[in-house]
Design a protein around this motif. Structure first.
Motif, short mmCIF file in Angstrom:
data_model
loop_
_atom_site.label_atom_id
_atom_site.label_comp_id
_atom_site.label_asym_id
_atom_site.label_seq_id
_atom_site.Cartn_x
_atom_site.Cartn_y
_atom_site.Cartn_z
N ALA A 182 75.53 -43.10 16.93
CA ALA A 182 75.20 -42.77 18.55
C ALA A 182 73.90 -42.79 18.36
CB ALA A 182 75.26 -41.31 18.42
N VAL A 183 73.75 -44.56 19.61
CA VAL A 183 71.92 -45.12 20.56
C VAL A 183 72.19 -44.07 21.70
CG1 VAL A 183 71.63 -46.70 21.11
CG2 VAL A 183 72.93 -46.62 19.18
N HIS A 184 71.01 -43.72 21.69
CA HIS A 184 70.60 -42.81 23.30
C HIS A 184 70.17 -44.06 23.92
CE1 HIS A 184 72.26 -39.14 21.15
NE2 HIS A 184 70.79 -39.53 19.73
N PRO A 185 70.59 -43.64 25.35
CA PRO A 185 69.46 -44.06 26.45
C PRO A 185 68.69 -44.30 27.07
CG PRO A 185 70.93 -41.97 27.39
CD PRO A 185 70.91 -42.25 26.03
N TYR A 186 67.97 -45.49 27.00
CA TYR A 186 66.12 -45.81 26.78
C TYR A 186 66.64 -46.43 28.42
CZ TYR A 186 69.93 -50.74 25.65
OH TYR A 186 70.38 -50.96 25.93
N ILE A 198 76.22 -40.59 12.64
CA ILE A 198 77.26 -39.48 12.22
C ILE A 198 78.34 -39.85 11.42
CG2 ILE A 198 78.57 -37.60 13.01
CD1 ILE A 198 76.79 -38.66 15.33
N PRO A 199 78.58 -38.63 9.78
CA PRO A 199 79.43 -39.20 8.69
C PRO A 199 80.69 -39.43 9.79
CG PRO A 199 78.07 -37.65 7.78
CD PRO A 199 77.79 -37.93 9.50
N ASP A 203 81.97 -34.25 12.84
CA ASP A 203 81.01 -34.40 14.08
C ASP A 203 81.23 -33.45 14.74
OD1 ASP A 203 83.79 -35.23 15.27
OD2 ASP A 203 84.42 -36.34 14.90
N LYS A 204 80.80 -33.70 16.22
CA LYS A 204 81.11 -32.16 17.23
C LYS A 204 82.78 -31.61 17.22
CE LYS A 204 76.69 -31.48 18.85
NZ LYS A 204 76.16 -31.90 20.76
N SER A 228 74.85 -35.91 26.17
CA SER A 228 74.09 -37.74 25.40
C SER A 228 75.71 -38.21 24.42
CB SER A 228 73.28 -37.28 24.24
OG SER A 228 73.90 -36.80 23.37
N MET A 229 75.52 -38.85 23.99
CA MET A 229 76.53 -39.54 23.48
C MET A 229 76.56 -38.72 21.95
SD MET A 229 77.80 -42.16 25.01
CE MET A 229 79.29 -42.62 24.00
N ASN A 230 76.03 -37.80 20.99
CA ASN A 230 76.27 -37.47 19.74
C ASN A 230 77.18 -36.49 20.54
OD1 ASN A 230 75.48 -35.49 21.21
ND2 ASN A 230 73.46 -35.62 19.42
#
Length: 277
Positions: A182-186, A198-199, A203-204, A228-230
């Motif tokens: 999960a790569v977050h916005p930059y 995340i294994p 996950d959620k 977010s992407m997680n």
């Protein structure tokens, strides 16, 4: 309305970074529960840093550590720690590629010293609630311990920062089979790129399934809020996926509904519109 099972991310969804929930949002959560709905936290935070002011709002359970720890009605339904051998493998690969790590465990949080220095100078994209939260943790003086004190007993989750995207991509050839990135916005001029691994299978979304199974509920009766992407797997598994107005664009595209921004009490107004509270 039939009973709904509502899952709320914390940072960028329930609260602005490292702030207490607003009275409006707290009122919405309590009102939904009073109407017979079940409301759960679903967060990347590990249990020690969720915060008393958040828990005091009152919830029926929690999915913490991005799915690594699941509770309902005060019972632990699932608790999965990455073996230390796996943690060390990941740290070695990230460090070999010039990346800095944050290890989240039942005991606390441990980071490379270079990570804190990079976070202090990073320009956060407004949609990157994870980076903003980590910066706020440093400002607030929350006890984040150095890697040298890491007890080496395994971890729930590993977060990373890098000065370039190329390094992140290179590590995927080693870890992509075991983990989802999960790569977050930059920011456009970003010099700090952050994310987490995340294994696979933890996950959620999987945490949400466990809670539904515990209550004998159907996934079609779930509503998930995130930014977010997680939150991706949770959003995909939910009967109704709601992205915050401040969410990253990728999550908004996969959501069924986009509500207001976190700083405008988006959760409160969404609950009212859906007649949950």
């Amino acid at each position: 309305m039939d009973r709904k099972f509502i899952f709320l991310d914390i940072d960028g969804t329930l609260v602005c970074a490292m702030q207490a929930p607003s009275e409006y949002v707290a009122q919405a959560v309590r009102g939904a529960r009073a109407n017979g709905h079940k409301v759960f936290l679903s967060t990347g935070r590990n249990m020690p840093i969720i915060g008393k002011e958040i828990l005091e709002v009152g919830f029926d359970g929690v999915v913490a550590s991005a799915g690594g720890h699941v509770e309902a009605d005060g019972k632990v339904l699932f608790d999965s720690i990455l073996p230390e051998e796996t943690v060390q493998e990941c740290l070695h690969i990230f460090h070999e590629h010039g990346m800095y790590c944050r290890i989240e465990t039942p005991e606390g949080i441990y980071t490379d010293p270079q990570m804190e220095a990079l976070l202090q100078t990073a320009k956060a994209d407004p949609a990157n609630s994870e980076l903003i939260r980590m910066q706020k943790e440093i400002e607030a003086g929350i006890a984040i311990l150095p890697y040298e004190q890491y007890p080496c007993k395994g971890a729930y989750k590993i977060c990373f920062t890098s000065r370039n995207l190329e390094s992140i991509e290179k590590t995927k050839q080693y870890l992509d089979g075991k983990f989802v990135y999960a790569v977050h916005p930059y920011a456009d001029s970003g010099t700090c790129f952050n994310g987490e691994i995340i294994p696979r299978g933890i996950d959620k979304g999987r945490g949400m399934e466990m809670i539904c199974s515990y209550y004998g509920a159907a996934l079609q009766d779930t509503i998930a809020f995130g930014d977010s992407m997680n939150d991706c797997e949770m959003m995909q598994a939910a009967g109704l996926g709601v992205a915050m107005g401040n969410a990253c664009e990728e999550l908004k595209r996969m959501a069924d509904v986009v509500c207001g921004n976190v700083w405008d009490d988006g959760v409160y107004y969404a609950f009212r519109k859906m007649k949950l509270a």
